[in-house]
Design a protein around this motif. Structure first.
Motif: not given
Length: 226
Positions: A164-186
């Motif tokens: 991670g980054y030092p607290a307050g230095s970078v804010v990295l958010s997602t729309t809808g609060g998504v926390r994970r994503v996966s990639f298929a072999p395709t």
């Protein structure tokens, strides 16, 4: 005349076999002349003691350093220059951190997609310690999700961990609060996710990273933060 200066000004002495005799003769002549001169006489209009005091080396050079006023003036100018440049430097460092975070996020998506295709399995990317409105700032990891449950289970292969980054230095958010994503072999992603990368005190240099379903990421700069 100073003997050393005489040697320096008459290099022919050091080339000839009688250079020591020449030097001795010159010094002897200078001593003899001083003995026969009146004590109050001067050499070239200057008292001997005064000449030696004003030119101790006897070679026509005077060493000169910085005065206190010159030193204080230099320090003052440097202090003013630093005060002017400090805000710009701070903004540059902050923008560099945000740009680096955006590049690292996109690189991790590319890694997960390529590993999924290479291994022929599902590869997941998930936040390490997600928080609402700041899901990925604490770091994330990429691993082989053998059972495709979206959780890093015992025995599964960790491909890479992103700190991670030092607290307050970078804010990295997602729309809808998504926390994970996966990639298929395709190469396809499990969902389309929009990430926003911002600095702690910057509202004009944010980045938007849109992961498309085909597994590719689009990056745009200048989004409103936070």
């Amino acid at each position: 005349m100073n003997a050393a200066c005489g040697l320096a000004r008459n290099p022919a002495w050091v080339r000839g076999p009688g250079w020591m005799n020449g030097a001795a003769g010159t010094m002897g002549g200078a001593i003899a002349g001083s003995r026969h001169s009146d004590p109050g006489s001067t050499i070239e209009g200057m008292d001997m003691g005064t000449a030696q005091a004003s030119n101790p080396g006897g070679c026509g050079r005077r060493a000169r350093g910085f005065t206190l006023i010159e030193l204080m003036t230099t320090v003052t100018v440097m202090a003013v220059a630093l005060a002017i440049a400090a805000p710009s430097l701070a903004a540059f460092v902050r923008n560099s951190k945000v740009r680096s975070a955006q590049s690292e996020l996109v690189a991790s998506m590319t890694l997960a997609r390529s590993e999924a295709a290479k291994r022929g399995v599902t590869v997941a990317l998930a936040a390490t310690a997600p928080a609402t409105g700041d899901e990925f700032s604490a770091g994330w990891k990429v691993w082989v999700d053998d059972n495709a449950n979206g959780s890093f289970d015992t025995g599964e292969t960790l491909i890479r961990n992103y700190p991670g980054y030092p607290a307050g230095s970078v804010v990295l958010s997602t729309t809808g609060g998504v926390r994970r994503v996966s990639f298929a072999p395709t190469g396809f992603a499990s969902a389309s996710v929009t990430f926003k990368v911002c600095g702690s005190n910057d509202t004009a240099k944010g980045y938007s990273v849109v992961l498309q379903r085909v597994g590719l990421a689009d990056v745009s700069q200048g989004v409103t933060c936070p």
